[in-house]
Design an enzyme around this catalytic site. Structure first.
Site, mmCIF file in Angstrom:
data_model
loop_
_atom_site.group_PDB
_atom_site.id
_atom_site.type_symbol
_atom_site.label_atom_id
_atom_site.label_comp_id
_atom_site.label_asym_id
_atom_site.label_seq_id
_atom_site.Cartn_x
_atom_site.Cartn_y
_atom_site.Cartn_z
ATOM 1 N N SER A 1 0.841 -1.193 0.000
ATOM 2 C CA SER A 1 0.000 0.000 0.000
ATOM 3 C C SER A 1 0.884 1.253 0.000
ATOM 4 C CB SER A 1 -0.969 -0.034 1.188
ATOM 5 O OG SER A 1 -1.992 0.915 1.053
ATOM 6 N N ARG B 1 -12.202 6.707 8.697
ATOM 7 C CA ARG B 1 -11.740 5.323 8.804
ATOM 8 C C ARG B 1 -12.802 4.345 8.322
ATOM 9 N NH1 ARG B 1 -6.964 2.698 8.770
ATOM 10 N NH2 ARG B 1 -6.950 0.846 10.102
ATOM 11 N N ASP C 1 -8.761 -6.379 -4.956
ATOM 12 C CA ASP C 1 -8.433 -5.042 -4.448
ATOM 13 C C ASP C 1 -9.227 -3.983 -5.212
ATOM 14 O OD1 ASP C 1 -7.228 -2.705 -3.508
ATOM 15 O OD2 ASP C 1 -5.202 -3.531 -3.590
ATOM 16 N N HIS D 1 -7.997 -5.289 -0.488
ATOM 17 C CA HIS D 1 -6.703 -4.637 -0.290
ATOM 18 C C HIS D 1 -5.991 -5.118 0.966
ATOM 19 C CE1 HIS D 1 -3.751 -1.454 -0.805
ATOM 20 N NE2 HIS D 1 -3.961 -1.051 0.428
ATOM 21 N N ASP D 2 -6.739 -5.408 2.014
ATOM 22 C CA ASP D 2 -6.140 -5.830 3.281
ATOM 23 C C ASP D 2 -5.508 -7.212 3.234
ATOM 24 O OD1 ASP D 2 -6.301 -3.655 4.905
ATOM 25 O OD2 ASP D 2 -8.019 -4.332 6.083
#
Length: 368
Positions: free
Chosen positions: A147, A216, A312, A345-346
């Site tokens: 990232s 967030r 992602d 993405h994580d």
């Protein structure tokens, strides 16, 4: 339990890419393993947006969770501390010890807040280079990051092409595309629209906790995927509130999940740092002030592995494939591998077995 002691290096008069000057800079970092006599076994691990230098091990026996990449770093692990001297440095602008908007301004000792100058990914890497130079290191065996950490890794290879031998860029683009910039701007507006932001001058108060939590929550959506949301939550409801199902107090489990992650970040991160770091991501473009985008890849000398994640939505795989395509066009040694995961993405913080295998194969080839 491996205990790690954070270290700090300070230097003065650091000129930023914008032309602004920071009179004093602190960089916090952690090291794992032993530096070889020839100082030729160095691996730099670059952290992501709200990460820290605490990549592995524990700070104390009381600490409940190890560093954020602990499954990959340590004796006998993929990033083997019996072989490599691993350094993870907290980025400029963060709130985990390195100089950022919450740091005291040298003129009056109060926090910089929005007096802190705008920074870039290049500024972060150039600041980290000062630490590497201080340690007497002239060659870096590998730079790796995911990232925002992958963006740093790319800049390492371009700023110091004769120093960086190998590069692994995970789930990161060579320049930020408009959708990611749009996500970042919505998050920033959530923070700056919070009355408690007070133009950034909220120290020592609690600050814009609602705005940061919403930022967030949005970020968490981009870090996951449609598949992961369906698999984990479906349409399951949280326990019913006293006033029943048909009310705004009723929440689906996915809503509860987002609120949890929003509140968790508020407990550990500074809102102004979030503003500055997301803005630095927006500026990320390896060709800026260097030349034509497609041609800049020719300047990367490091043997490069680029890893994408098939689900992602923040940095889709075409953005990683683009890096390899442009490097290969200029006969640079570059390879693309892909993680298959429902986690979006994580996945680079979850799929340790799959990621570890890919990294291990690359290391076996370039550093047998």
């Amino acid at each position: 339990m491996v205990l790690v002691i954070p270290q700090k290096y300070s230097f003065s008069n650091f000129r930023l890419e914008s032309g602004a000057n920071l009179p004093l800079v602190d960089i916090v970092y952690e090291t794992y393993g032993t530096l070889s006599r020839d100082k030729d076994n160095v691996v730099i691990v670059c952290h992501a947006l709200t990460g820290s230098a605490h990549a592995a091990g524990y700070h104390s026996p009381q600490e409940k969770m190890p560093g954020w990449w602990d499954p990959l770093i340590g004796p006998g692990k993929v990033l083997d501390t019996n072989r490599f001297f691993i350094i993870c440095l907290n980025i400029l602008g963060s709130c985990y010890g390195s100089t950022g908007p919450a740091s005291p301004h040298p003129d009056d000792g109060t926090p910089y807040a929005m007096r802190f100058p705008v920074i870039t990914i290049r500024d972060m890497v150039r600041a980290h280079f000062q630490v590497i130079k201080h340690l007497g290191i002239e060659k870096i065996r590998l730079v790796i990051g995911g990232s925002l950490g992958g963006m740093q890794a790319l800049e390492w290879a371009l700023l110091y092409p004769d120093m960086v031998e190998n590069l692994i860029c995970i789930a990161a683009p060579a320049r930020l595309y408009p959708q990611a910039i749009a996500f970042n701007e919505v998050g920033r507006q959530a923070i700056m629209s919070d009355p408690e932001w007070r133009q950034g001058n909220y120290y020592p108060g609690k600050g814009p906790v609602n705005g940061l939590a919403i930022a967030r929550m949005l970020g968490t959506i981009t870090y996951r995927s449609d598949l992961s949301m369906n698999l984990r939550f479906g349409r399951k409801s949280a326990p019913l509130p006293p006033n029943g199902y048909y009310s705004f107090d009723q929440k689906f489990e996915v809503e509860t999940y987002l609120h949890y992650h929003g509140q968790a970040l508020v407990q550990r991160f500074d809102a102004n740092s979030y503003l500055y770091l997301t803005k630095a991501m927006d500026y990320h473009d390896i060709s800026f002030n260097r030349g034509k985008y497609e041609e800049i890849f020719a300047d990367i000398k490091a043997k490069t592995l680029v890893i994408g994640i098939d689900t992602d939505i923040l940095f889709p795989t075409y953005q990683q494939q683009e890096i390899v395509k442009n490097m290969v066009k200029y006969y640079r040694p570059a390879y693309y591998r892909e993680i298959t995961s429902p986690h979006g993405h994580d996945a680079f913080l979850i799929e340790y077995k799959q990621l570890g295998k890919i990294i291990n194969e690359f290391i076996a080839e370039v550093a047998p």
